[in-house]
Design an enzyme around this catalytic site. Structure first.
Site, PDB file in Angstrom:
ATOM      1  N   GLU A   1     -20.837 -17.373 -23.095  1.00 24.62           N
ATOM      2  CA  GLU A   1     -22.130 -18.209 -23.084  1.00 24.62           C
ATOM      3  C   GLU A   1     -21.597 -19.277 -22.245  1.00 24.62           C
ATOM      4  O   GLU A   1     -22.238 -20.386 -21.957  1.00 24.62           O
ATOM      5  CB  GLU A   1     -22.590 -18.708 -24.386  1.00 24.62           C
ATOM      6  CG  GLU A   1     -21.708 -19.370 -25.227  1.00 24.62           C
ATOM      7  CD  GLU A   1     -22.122 -19.661 -26.620  1.00 24.62           C
ATOM      8  OE1 GLU A   1     -23.252 -19.733 -26.595  1.00 24.62           O
ATOM      9  OE2 GLU A   1     -21.601 -19.843 -27.812  1.00 24.62           O
TER      10      GLU A   1
ATOM     11  N   ASP B   1     -27.207 -20.682 -23.763  1.00 22.58           N
ATOM     12  CA  ASP B   1     -26.393 -21.645 -23.021  1.00 22.58           C
ATOM     13  C   ASP B   1     -25.654 -21.269 -21.805  1.00 22.58           C
ATOM     14  O   ASP B   1     -25.511 -22.098 -20.877  1.00 22.58           O
ATOM     15  CB  ASP B   1     -25.108 -21.720 -24.213  1.00 22.58           C
ATOM     16  CG  ASP B   1     -25.460 -22.662 -25.202  1.00 22.58           C
ATOM     17  OD1 ASP B   1     -25.977 -23.860 -24.953  1.00 22.58           O
ATOM     18  OD2 ASP B   1     -25.099 -22.559 -26.518  1.00 22.58           O
TER      19      ASP B   1
ATOM     20  N   CYS C   1     -27.324 -11.799 -27.463  1.00 17.28           N
ATOM     21  CA  CYS C   1     -28.006 -12.624 -28.491  1.00 17.28           C
ATOM     22  C   CYS C   1     -28.915 -13.689 -28.325  1.00 17.28           C
ATOM     23  O   CYS C   1     -29.672 -14.484 -29.121  1.00 17.28           O
ATOM     24  CB  CYS C   1     -27.268 -12.860 -29.659  1.00 17.28           C
ATOM     25  SG  CYS C   1     -25.614 -13.941 -29.171  1.00 17.28           S
TER      26      CYS C   1
ATOM     27  N   HIS D   1     -32.875 -25.770 -30.154  1.00 14.49           N
ATOM     28  CA  HIS D   1     -33.007 -24.775 -31.475  1.00 14.49           C
ATOM     29  C   HIS D   1     -33.998 -24.996 -32.410  1.00 14.49           C
ATOM     30  O   HIS D   1     -34.259 -24.295 -33.020  1.00 14.49           O
ATOM     31  CB  HIS D   1     -31.555 -25.457 -31.989  1.00 14.49           C
ATOM     32  CG  HIS D   1     -30.245 -24.696 -31.590  1.00 14.49           C
ATOM     33  ND1 HIS D   1     -29.488 -25.396 -30.538  1.00 14.49           N
ATOM     34  CD2 HIS D   1     -29.804 -23.569 -31.558  1.00 14.49           C
ATOM     35  CE1 HIS D   1     -28.517 -24.612 -30.000  1.00 14.49           C
ATOM     36  NE2 HIS D   1     -28.722 -23.451 -30.701  1.00 14.49           N
TER      37      HIS D   1
END
Ligand code: PEP
Ligand code: MG
Length: 544
Positions: free
Chosen positions: A431, A455, A502, A190
């Site tokens: 995900e 993920d 996304c 992240h």
């Protein structure tokens, strides 16, 4: 001139002075805690984490400094596991209701005093070891307070750090960071994602000495080539300046696509949305002409702080985003905290496998008050624009039903309080492989899907996205991942609901045509990638 190579997270060229990021020693004050058992658990988890850190350092030290480095660290490990030390800290917490940080500091200072007063020189030296061990524990216990915002940046700099956690990155003054380079870190973390949304050049995995030989030195970071030049010579500097100008010209060309449609020459259209972490990303969203917000990672509102964001705080952010987007879709993902995104006030237990732990929707359903506060803020903001809510980390129909039930309850309560809200669309992230496998069933339960390839890739391939040593296994082009995307898209289409991507893969222009062919209806990417993606769509001749 010195040259360091790393792995490129974002491209672009930045020139400025290097500044070494220093994790500051947290200031500890005494707080009265109501949940002594929870605070004791936090202390125990910190001890476990410190032991793991030491084990890791020990194996590195044995390679670099031989047995002596290993012996010192072994002594630190023994101190950490010393029953007397642990019992004294736990007694301070349970008897005096002290916070764990204060208890560690109090006990360690008293021990240091005792050791420094003995005659034996060897024993006196042990005071330094106790301090070292306590500092390690305090750094773990006070991670969020220590989130970087206190470091002073007198001018915009290229930041060089051992590693940066998402909470530390969030705490950085963005206007003062030209680029960053880290020694550790993975391409899919992240922190890397945050660098993309900040649209600054960044490298990870660069073997830099973080010392005076670099601090304050003029440097140029070439994100595209993955190189940091320290004190570049005249010739290199000139070449890099020329390259930067070229990139600027390309950007100007791309900017001409603002206001244009995302349509192939054959007439096939797709929506291109932005991934954001909060209201501070809105200028970039508008500048890059996003069709909406496809993913608001709401958990970034919860990081780098000492307590939960209140309903009011969240409401004002969601309202601002909804109003700014003026009727364009705004998909707010509910709290996806856990794994690499940690906040100490959540008092999460230490987990052996945090990526497969209590995160995302699991945590929200386990803590209904936290979930409800967020849902209230989202529903209240719904009257200010075109808001939708999205639930992360889904593996079962039951979770979706429970989340929807909570949303219905929130709507009812708001209505009873006379607060208006819309019956907004509710979607889910796809995900996990489980969500893919039951996507036909899930599609009948929700209004849209958004595929989280970051993920999905780590779970499909059993390769931790945080672990730089697994990058060869974290193969984003693996056919299994494509097969999963295709299954989810097919099942969404059969149920007549939109399906977007996304995850980072959505921004890969080499795959745009593949995704269009599959029937993906939306791509949501970092703001800086939107126009590049629009270009790829417009260059395709795919038929409508
Ligand atoms: C994903 O997993 O692809 C995703 C978009 O969510 P995050 O990267 O925040 O986990
Ligand atoms: Mg995810």
């Amino acid at each position: 001139m010195r040259i360091f190579r790393g792995k490129s997270v974002t491209d672009g060229i930045a020139a400025g002075r290097l500044q070494i990021y220093r994790k500051e020693k947290p200031r500890i004050s005494r707080e009265t805690v109501s949940d002594a058992a929870g605070e004791t658990a936090r202390f125990k988890a910190a001890v476990e984490e410190a032991v793991l850190q030491i084990e890791q350092l020990k194996s590195e030290a044995l390679e670099t400094t031989g047995a002596s480095g290993g012996e010192i660290l072994e002594a630190h490990r023994m101190l950490l596991e010393d029953e007397g030390f642990k019992a004294a800290v736990e007694a301070e917490i349970t008897q005096n209701f002290s916070n764990a940080g204060y208890a560690v500091e109090k006990v360690s200072e008293s021990l240091q005093r005792k050791f420094s007063q003995v005659d034996d020189a060897y024993m006196r030296e042990r005071a330094a070891d106790i301090k070292d061990v306590a500092d390690r524990l305090l750094e773990i216990l006070c991670r969020e307070r220590n989130a970087g915002s206190r470091q002073v940046f007198s001018e915009p700099v290229i930041l060089a750090a051992e590693d940066l956690s998402p909470s530390e990155t969030i705490g950085l003054p963005k206007e003062k960071i030209l680029a960053f380079v880290t020694v550790k870190g993975s391409l899919y973390s992240h922190t890397a994602i945050l660098a993309k949304s900040m649209n600054i050049p960044a490298l990870v995995g660069a073997a830099l000495p973080l010392d005076e030989s670099l601090d304050g030195k003029p440097a140029v970071l070439d994100g595209e080539a993955g190189i940091l030049y320290v004190e570049p010579d005249e010739k290199t500097l000139k070449e890099l300046q020329e390259h930067a100008k070229q990139k600027e010209r390309m950007r100007e060309e791309i900017n001409l696509l603002r206001g244009k449609e995302n349509i192939t020459s054959g007439g096939r259209k797709i929506e291109i949305y932005a991934n954001i972490g909060g209201a501070e990303d809105l200028p970039a969203v508008l500048e890059n002409d996003a069709g909406g917000i496809g993913l608001l990672r709401s958990e970034f509102l919860y990081l780098g702080r000492q307590d939960y964001p209140s309903e009011e705080e969240q409401f004002s952010v969601y309202k601002k985003v909804a109003e700014t987007m003026a009727g364009k879709p705004v998909i707010i993902r509910t709290l996806d905290i856990g794994a690499d995104k940690q906040a100490s006030y959540l008092k999460l237990q230490k987990e052996e496998n945090p990526a497969m732990g209590l995160r995302g929707i699991r945590l929200c359903l386990e803590r209904p008050e936290v979930f409800k506060t967020q849902l209230r803020a989202i529903y209240r903001a719904s009257v200010y624009g075109n808001v939708a809510v999205m639930y992360p980390m889904i593996i079962s129909l039951k979770e979706v039903q429970q989340a929807k039930k909570m949303a219905a309850q929130v709507r009812k309560e708001l209505a009873e309080e006379g607060i208006s809200c819309e019956n907004i669309r509710q979607g889910i992230m796809i995900e996990t492989p489980a969500a893919v496998m039951i996507s036909a069933e899930l599609a009948r339960e929700v209004d849209f899907f958004s595929i989280g390839t970051n993920d999905l890739t780590q779970y499909a391939l059993a390769a931790d996205r945080q672990n730089p040593r697994l990058e060869a296994f974290y193969d984003k082009y693996h056919p299994a991942v494509f097969a999963m995307i295709e299954t989810a898209v097919k099942n969404a289409a059969a149920a007549g609901i939109p399906v977007g991507i996304c995850g980072e893969l959505g921004a890969d222009t080499a795959l745009t045509e593949t995704f269009l062919k599959m029937g993906v209806t939306e791509l949501s990417v970092p703001p800086g990638q939107i126009l590049l993606l629009r270009k790829a769509v417009r260059e395709s001749d795919l038929k409508a």
